[in-house]
Write an enzyme that holds these catalytic residues in place. Structure first.
Site, mmCIF file in Angstrom:
data_model
loop_
_atom_site.group_PDB
_atom_site.id
_atom_site.type_symbol
_atom_site.label_atom_id
_atom_site.label_comp_id
_atom_site.label_asym_id
_atom_site.label_seq_id
_atom_site.Cartn_x
_atom_site.Cartn_y
_atom_site.Cartn_z
ATOM 1 N N ASP A 1 44.422 27.003 21.416
ATOM 2 C CA ASP A 1 44.181 26.649 22.820
ATOM 3 C C ASP A 1 42.772 27.006 23.276
ATOM 4 O O ASP A 1 42.199 26.323 24.113
ATOM 5 C CB ASP A 1 45.178 27.394 23.726
ATOM 6 C CG ASP A 1 46.551 26.740 23.708
ATOM 7 O OD1 ASP A 1 46.711 25.739 22.989
ATOM 8 O OD2 ASP A 1 47.460 27.235 24.399
ATOM 9 N N ASN B 1 33.119 39.602 33.716
ATOM 10 C CA ASN B 1 34.431 39.756 33.063
ATOM 11 C C ASN B 1 34.451 39.111 31.676
ATOM 12 O O ASN B 1 34.668 39.776 30.685
ATOM 13 C CB ASN B 1 35.529 39.083 33.896
ATOM 14 C CG ASN B 1 36.176 40.021 34.892
ATOM 15 O OD1 ASN B 1 35.927 41.217 34.877
ATOM 16 N ND2 ASN B 1 37.005 39.472 35.753
ATOM 17 N N GLU B 2 34.256 37.787 31.662
ATOM 18 C CA GLU B 2 34.393 37.081 30.386
ATOM 19 C C GLU B 2 33.893 35.647 30.487
ATOM 20 O O GLU B 2 33.686 35.127 31.588
ATOM 21 C CB GLU B 2 35.860 37.045 29.909
ATOM 22 C CG GLU B 2 36.790 36.053 30.585
ATOM 23 C CD GLU B 2 37.206 36.423 31.979
ATOM 24 O OE1 GLU B 2 36.762 35.731 32.919
ATOM 25 O OE2 GLU B 2 37.942 37.392 32.180
ATOM 26 N N ARG C 1 41.539 27.008 15.283
ATOM 27 C CA ARG C 1 42.277 25.918 15.925
ATOM 28 C C ARG C 1 43.288 26.527 16.863
ATOM 29 O O ARG C 1 44.055 27.410 16.461
ATOM 30 C CB ARG C 1 43.089 25.134 14.882
ATOM 31 C CG ARG C 1 42.441 23.893 14.402
ATOM 32 C CD ARG C 1 43.188 23.380 13.187
ATOM 33 N NE ARG C 1 42.224 22.964 12.203
ATOM 34 C CZ ARG C 1 41.814 21.725 12.059
ATOM 35 N NH1 ARG C 1 42.324 20.768 12.794
ATOM 36 N NH2 ARG C 1 40.914 21.427 11.153
ATOM 37 N N ASP D 1 38.961 42.219 43.346
ATOM 38 C CA ASP D 1 38.099 42.115 42.166
ATOM 39 C C ASP D 1 37.538 40.688 42.065
ATOM 40 O O ASP D 1 36.395 40.490 41.629
ATOM 41 C CB ASP D 1 38.881 42.465 40.899
ATOM 42 C CG ASP D 1 39.082 43.966 40.747
ATOM 43 O OD1 ASP D 1 38.308 44.732 41.365
ATOM 44 O OD2 ASP D 1 40.002 44.375 40.017
ATOM 45 N N GLY D 2 38.348 39.702 42.472
ATOM 46 C CA GLY D 2 37.883 38.300 42.480
ATOM 47 C C GLY D 2 36.677 38.146 43.397
ATOM 48 O O GLY D 2 35.661 37.545 43.016
HETATM 49 P P1 NAP Z 1 42.399 34.513 40.243
HETATM 50 O O1 NAP Z 1 43.169 33.732 39.247
HETATM 51 O O2 NAP Z 1 42.549 34.189 41.699
HETATM 52 O O3 NAP Z 1 42.662 36.099 40.057
HETATM 53 C C1 NAP Z 1 42.723 36.704 38.848
HETATM 54 C C2 NAP Z 1 43.272 38.127 38.963
HETATM 55 O O4 NAP Z 1 42.482 38.935 38.078
HETATM 56 C C3 NAP Z 1 43.230 38.786 40.345
HETATM 57 O O5 NAP Z 1 44.426 39.495 40.543
HETATM 58 C C4 NAP Z 1 42.052 39.747 40.218
HETATM 59 O O6 NAP Z 1 42.189 40.900 41.031
HETATM 60 C C5 NAP Z 1 42.152 40.142 38.763
HETATM 61 N N1 NAP Z 1 40.922 40.667 38.166
HETATM 62 C C6 NAP Z 1 39.659 40.177 38.239
HETATM 63 N N2 NAP Z 1 38.828 40.937 37.523
HETATM 64 C C7 NAP Z 1 39.573 41.949 36.987
HETATM 65 C C8 NAP Z 1 39.287 43.046 36.150
HETATM 66 N N3 NAP Z 1 38.060 43.248 35.683
HETATM 67 N N4 NAP Z 1 40.299 43.855 35.771
HETATM 68 C C9 NAP Z 1 41.556 43.634 36.204
HETATM 69 N N5 NAP Z 1 41.904 42.610 37.002
HETATM 70 C C10 NAP Z 1 40.918 41.774 37.380
HETATM 71 O O7 NAP Z 1 40.861 34.340 39.842
HETATM 72 P P2 NAP Z 1 39.552 34.953 40.459
HETATM 73 O O8 NAP Z 1 39.901 35.886 41.589
HETATM 74 O O9 NAP Z 1 38.562 33.861 40.656
HETATM 75 O O10 NAP Z 1 39.078 35.859 39.219
HETATM 76 C C11 NAP Z 1 38.618 35.274 38.032
HETATM 77 C C12 NAP Z 1 39.154 36.114 36.916
HETATM 78 O O11 NAP Z 1 40.536 35.835 36.765
HETATM 79 C C13 NAP Z 1 38.575 35.799 35.568
HETATM 80 O O12 NAP Z 1 37.369 36.481 35.346
HETATM 81 C C14 NAP Z 1 39.688 36.223 34.624
HETATM 82 O O13 NAP Z 1 39.482 37.527 34.115
HETATM 83 C C15 NAP Z 1 40.920 36.262 35.486
HETATM 84 N N6 NAP Z 1 41.940 35.382 34.920
HETATM 85 C C16 NAP Z 1 43.042 35.971 34.383
HETATM 86 C C17 NAP Z 1 44.002 35.199 33.770
HETATM 87 C C18 NAP Z 1 45.205 35.883 33.179
HETATM 88 O O14 NAP Z 1 45.307 37.121 33.309
HETATM 89 N N7 NAP Z 1 46.088 35.147 32.511
HETATM 90 C C19 NAP Z 1 43.879 33.806 33.715
HETATM 91 C C20 NAP Z 1 42.746 33.233 34.272
HETATM 92 C C21 NAP Z 1 41.766 34.034 34.866
HETATM 93 P P3 NAP Z 1 42.153 40.883 42.621
HETATM 94 O O15 NAP Z 1 43.532 40.532 43.052
HETATM 95 O O16 NAP Z 1 41.764 42.275 42.952
HETATM 96 O O17 NAP Z 1 41.129 39.877 43.057
#
Ligand code: NAP
Length: 267
Positions: free
Chosen positions: A150, A122-123, A148, A45-46
């Protein structure tokens, strides 16, 4: 039909990219990185987020499909053992288009003539590097609360299973044109008060964050991208006019994907 295969860049994804390209060329389809009708994203998904951002300028003309080289994903919902089925379906043009909503964000910086516009699949989030984030939250031009804490996250329905879910937000079906605001660790006591619940806003609503003090440094994220910004006047969010187009080759209902991703894939 013109296609492009994007890869996460690891060995397995690169091998699958080469295989998919070869199959599709054998079916007389044409590779075009610049003007693809279909982008096949191989990775997770990333990886899918990166691929979509590369084609935000031609969303009306490009459809997307994701192939996962790890576990099943939300966007990358095909697995490597299904490649042949997928390639045959692509070559026969046997797909329907499903459109999902995107988020639009306008960032106004002091001294800059025009707001900067961003789209997110995503967001978009806002956080502060040091200390608490303090912003006024306005909905449709009216003051709603002083936040107020994070940070704040504004997600799309398809992003509701990502960061938003980790923040306690609701999972929203992507057929609903909405955006969702979730809090990151708000301070709530006798002096400071926030709503404390996620808010789901319809497509004709606007949500705005106005920092109390412009001399602050913020971190904003848009999907996988992170930016450090100063002198922020406001951030405004709406459901975008643009939509993302998924090429759907088989039925895979959203709630089934939710169940298989978060509960169990056994029935
Ligand atoms: P990453 O930190 O390497 O991966 C974030 C994880 O989110 C990966 O496991 C990815 O799946 C999963 N993901 C992405 N889009 C998703 C969706 N629509 N539904 C369910 N899971 C999803 O970061 P990245 O690969 O660059 O992705 C950026 C995304 O990370 C941001 O858009 C944000 O949504 C997410 N994120 C999540 C958190 C948290 O959950 N605490 C914190 C920061 C960011 P894959 O393994 O399939 O790539």
């Amino acid at each position: 039909m013109k296609f492009f295969v994007a890869s996460k860049g690891d060995h397995k994804s690169n091998m699958i990219k080469t295989m998919v390209e070869q199959y599709l060329l054998d079916f007389d389809l044409e590779i075009s990185k610049e003007e693809p009708d279909l982008v096949i994203s191989v990775g997770g998904d990333g990886t899918f987020l990166y691929s979509v951002h590369d084609y935000f300028h031609r969303l009306e003309k490009t459809a997307f499909i994701g192939l996962h080289t790890g576990h099943l994903g939300f966007y990358a919902d095909w697995l490597p053992d299904e490649i042949e089925k997928l390639v045959i379906a692509i070559s026969k043009n046997q797909f329907e288009i499903k459109e999902y909503p995107l988020l639009s964000m306008s960032l106004t910086i002091e001294g800059e003539s025009e707001p900067k516009k961003y789209l997110a699949l995503n967001e978009a989030t806002i956080k502060k590097i040091d200390g608490s984030l303090v912003v006024d939250v306005n909905i449709n031009g009216q003051h709603f609360e002083r936040f107020r804490g994070d940070g704040l996250c504004v997600s799309t329905p398809s992003g509701s299973t990502a960061y938003n879910k980790a923040l306690g937000g609701a999972i929203v079906h992507p057929s609903l044109s909405t955006m969702q605001v979730t809090e990151m660790s708000s301070i709530n006591n006798r002096v400071f008060r926030t709503i404390g619940s996620p808010l789901i806003l319809p497509s004709h609503h606007k949500c705005q964050f106005v920092p109390l003090n412009r001399d602050q440094n913020f971190v904003i994220t848009i999907d996988h991208m992170t930016k450090s910004v100063d002198n922020v006047v406001s951030l405004e969010y709406t459901v975008a006019k643009e939509r993302i187009r998924f090429a759907r080759f088989r039925s895979f209902p959203f709630w089934q994907r939710v169940r298989e991703s978060f509960i169990s894939d056994e029935y």
